[in-house]
Design an enzyme around this catalytic site. Structure first.
Site, short mmCIF file in Angstrom:
data_model
loop_
_atom_site.label_atom_id
_atom_site.label_comp_id
_atom_site.label_asym_id
_atom_site.label_seq_id
_atom_site.Cartn_x
_atom_site.Cartn_y
_atom_site.Cartn_z
CG HIS A 166 9.26 29.15 0.22
ND1 HIS A 166 9.24 29.16 1.59
CD2 HIS A 166 8.01 29.53 -0.15
CE1 HIS A 166 8.05 29.53 2.03
NE2 HIS A 166 7.27 29.76 0.98
CB THR B 252 0.17 25.32 -0.57
OG1 THR B 252 -1.08 24.66 -0.29
CG2 THR B 252 1.12 24.31 -1.19
CE1 TYR C 153 6.89 31.06 6.05
CE2 TYR C 153 4.49 30.96 6.03
CZ TYR C 153 5.70 30.83 5.38
OH TYR C 153 5.73 30.49 4.05
CB SER D 186 0.57 26.93 4.99
OG SER D 186 1.16 28.22 5.08
CB THR E 196 11.89 22.80 -4.63
OG1 THR E 196 11.56 23.53 -3.45
CG2 THR E 196 12.09 23.79 -5.78
NE ARG F 40 4.99 26.56 -8.52
CZ ARG F 40 6.12 26.83 -7.88
NH1 ARG F 40 6.88 25.81 -7.45
NH2 ARG F 40 6.50 28.07 -7.66
CB THR G 76 9.10 27.88 7.44
OG1 THR G 76 8.28 26.73 7.22
CG2 THR G 76 9.53 28.43 6.09
CE LYS H 63 8.28 23.54 3.20
NZ LYS H 63 8.60 24.75 2.40
#
Length: 421
Positions: free
Chosen positions: A300, A108, A160, A136, A332, A355, A186, A276
């Site tokens: 995502h 995250t 990324y 992340s 997700t 989350r 990702t 991912k």
């Protein structure tokens, strides 16, 4: 006739046993949380609107996120009977190692925004629970600091590929040097999704003081005290800050990345490699043919393409087609341990929570993350016992039915659409 009597004082005293008041406010509110939804309620009360909405929100009309959550509600469990489940084994084998639970912490971005302990709290809690932690590229704690917070546990890094390739390559080298065992490449973020809550809140990085934020801070002084008295809130792996999350992503990410980039990263990385953001069966097949170690079925968290496929709906078919060739991780929409068990039953090897852990972080820092993990752990174990399975390996499609709410249309030979029977 019911016979009545005057209550005896001794009997009344037995009933008048009041619970001792816990003077520790954080411990008191966390102990009252019995579900991830309870933690979300506490988090919303304690966190400024812009920071909470950054975590809680998704792209555009937030349809992808809502559908992904709903998909887990639209299932039916089928328990076995007369099985000895006095002990159950929740241990999962994933990406060359073990995890005490069939879930780990997802990557995250900008995690210290939610609560100042940020990734350190997540990594420490994951290590204590025996589950993996994923950092992340957009994290607010460095690769090395996370390793220090979780020195004996499993650390994964989410990458990324950016316009300036040397930045991405440098992060890969640092993660390898720090002992991270898995890299998440990702692929669902060529550009930033339209996260409208952030735009409406005027949310930027770093957060800016305005009349609105000052008013919102009045009932939440603790968040602003933490923000103003701790290290500057910025990306640990990127030097560029200033602007909305979308602006930062669009300036850093490269929409031209392709399979050649995947091959280059694969050649650089010494550990396990997972891709991912896989959202179609065709792409899952191609990645299986390329020999990646795992895929993460993910949209995502609904934060990129709205109306994207629901990962949990894709799972059974992907598991049937490529489950023998690579490992399947799913994220997700997970909000409970029952969701995790359902995913494992339908073919996932592992799951990730985003989350769900962040609500705990906002509700109470490291202790809140511990509480979120404990809630999910209890729910996983209880669901397994009620299904009467002793281990994750015993879970299978016979234990779960996905109920139909959204029925796809099938095209006829002329391209016209008709409802599938």
């Amino acid at each position: 006739m019911v016979q009545r009597q005057v209550p005896r004082p001794a009997e009344l005293l037995e009933l008048m046993r009041f619970r001792r008041i816990d003077l520790d406010g954080r411990r008191r509110r966390l102990s009252s949380a019995l579900s991830i939804d309870d933690l979300r309620t506490i988090a919303k009360r304690r966190t400024p609107a812009a920071a909470f909405d950054y975590t809680d929100g998704a792209a555009e009309r937030e349809i992808s996120m809502a559908r992904s959550v709903q998909a887990f509600e639209d299932i039916e469990f089928h328990p076995s009977i007369l099985r000895d489940v006095s002990q159950v084994d929740t241990t999962a084998q994933i990406l060359g190692g073990s995890s005490a639970q069939p879930f780990g912490i997802a990557p995250t971005g900008f995690t210290r925004l939610m609560q100042t302990e940020g990734e350190v709290a997540g990594a420490g809690a994951a290590g204590a629970a025996g589950i993996p932690f994923t950092l992340s590229t957009l994290g607010t704690t460095s690769i090395e600091e996370v390793r220090a917070a979780n020195p004996l546990g499993r650390n994964w890094f989410q990458l990324y590929v950016m316009t300036q390739r040397e930045i991405s390559y440098g992060l890969v080298e640092r993660a390898a040097a720090a002992g991270y065992d898995t890299l998440f490449f990702t692929v669902d973020t060529p550009v930033a999704g339209a996260r409208l809550r952030d735009v409406r809140n005027g949310f930027s990085i770093p957060p800016q003081l305005s009349l609105g934020t000052v008013v919102d801070a009045i009932p939440r002084p603790w968040w602003w005290w933490d923000f103003l008295t701790t290290a500057k809130l910025e990306f640990a792996s990127l030097s560029e800050t200033g602007g909305t999350v979308g602006e930062l992503l669009n300036s850093a990410m490269d929409p031209s990345i392709d399979f050649d980039d995947l091959a280059e990263i694969r050649a650089m990385w010494p550990g396990k490699l997972a891709v991912k953001g896989v959202q179609t069966l065709e792409d899952a097949r191609k990645l299986a043919d390329l020999g990646v170690d795992a895929i993460v079925l993910s949209n995502h968290g609904g934060r990129q393409l709205d109306r994207a496929p629901v990962p949990f709906h894709l799972l059974p078919e992907v598991a049937r087609e490529v489950g023998d060739d690579l490992e399947i991780i799913l994220d997700t929409g997970i909000r409970s341990g029952a969701d995790i068990v359902a995913a494992i039953a339908l073919g996932a090897d592992f799951t990730l929570i985003g989350r769900a852990y962040l609500y705990g972080l906002m509700a109470g820092g490291r202790e809140g993350v511990d509480r979120a993990i404990a809630i999910l752990t209890d729910e996983v174990e209880r669901t397994m016992k009620l299904l009467q399975v002793q281990s994750l390996q015993e879970l299978g499609p016979q234990h779960v039915t996905q109920l139909s709410r959204l029925t796809p249309l099938a095209a006829d030979s002329r391209g016209r659409r008709a409802a599938r029977p």
